[in-house]
Design a protein around this motif. Sequence first.
Motif, PDB file in Angstrom:
ATOM      1  N   ILE A   9       0.847  -1.188   0.000  1.00  0.00           N
ATOM      2  CA  ILE A   9       0.000   0.000   0.000  1.00  0.00           C
ATOM      3  C   ILE A   9       0.885   1.241   0.000  1.00  0.00           C
ATOM      4  O   ILE A   9       2.016   1.215   0.483  1.00  0.00           O
ATOM      5  CB  ILE A   9      -0.984   0.007   1.185  1.00  0.00           C
ATOM      6  CG1 ILE A   9      -0.257  -0.170   2.518  1.00  0.00           C
ATOM      7  CG2 ILE A   9      -2.052  -1.056   0.992  1.00  0.00           C
ATOM      8  CD1 ILE A   9      -1.149  -0.068   3.738  1.00  0.00           C
ATOM      9  N   GLU A  52      -2.976   6.206  -1.559  1.00  0.00           N
ATOM     10  CA  GLU A  52      -4.156   5.384  -1.778  1.00  0.00           C
ATOM     11  C   GLU A  52      -5.212   5.627  -0.704  1.00  0.00           C
ATOM     12  O   GLU A  52      -4.888   5.774   0.477  1.00  0.00           O
ATOM     13  CB  GLU A  52      -3.783   3.903  -1.783  1.00  0.00           C
ATOM     14  CG  GLU A  52      -2.914   3.505  -2.955  1.00  0.00           C
ATOM     15  CD  GLU A  52      -2.533   2.047  -2.887  1.00  0.00           C
ATOM     16  OE1 GLU A  52      -3.063   1.277  -3.716  1.00  0.00           O
ATOM     17  OE2 GLU A  52      -1.723   1.688  -2.007  1.00  0.00           O
ATOM     18  N   VAL A  59      -8.741   0.606  -0.950  1.00  0.00           N
ATOM     19  CA  VAL A  59      -7.860  -0.555  -0.783  1.00  0.00           C
ATOM     20  C   VAL A  59      -8.638  -1.694  -0.140  1.00  0.00           C
ATOM     21  O   VAL A  59      -8.636  -2.831  -0.626  1.00  0.00           O
ATOM     22  CB  VAL A  59      -6.619  -0.195   0.061  1.00  0.00           C
ATOM     23  CG1 VAL A  59      -5.840  -1.449   0.438  1.00  0.00           C
ATOM     24  CG2 VAL A  59      -5.726   0.789  -0.676  1.00  0.00           C
TER      25      VAL A  59
END
Length: 137
Positions: A71, A75, A80
């Motif tokens: 990650i 983001e 996610v």
Amino acid sequence: MADVRAICAIGQSGQLGLNGHLPWEGYEGRPFVEDVERFFDITRGHVLIAGPTTIGAVPDFARRDRTLVVIRSHEDPEEVLARFSERVVFVGGGPRVWDVYARYIRHWDINRMPYDGVADRWFDPAWLIAGGTAPRR
């Protein structure tokens, strides 16, 4: 929404990291070996999301039986996590990641290690309070 969890080990005073590693990394005593074994056992078959350093540290043998996802700070955490609805997602990687994802974490699995030395990263109890406060879809 995914079942979001965290699993971590902390030292006696809440130590989490030192120079980008676990402060006790390389210790060979049974509690330290058992903690690593436990981590790989509990996360087996599930998703592990973390920053590139943490994901990069996962050994080859452990890459076959869990989904690893790097990650990035840009983001959106909800986007996610939405990719893994109906799955158990473990959030790893330490303070920078948990500052963002703590509000989504429903369960913290914290193992206290027999370490009380130096550190430059510490567990923040506020993460525990933030858990479960994210809006649910």
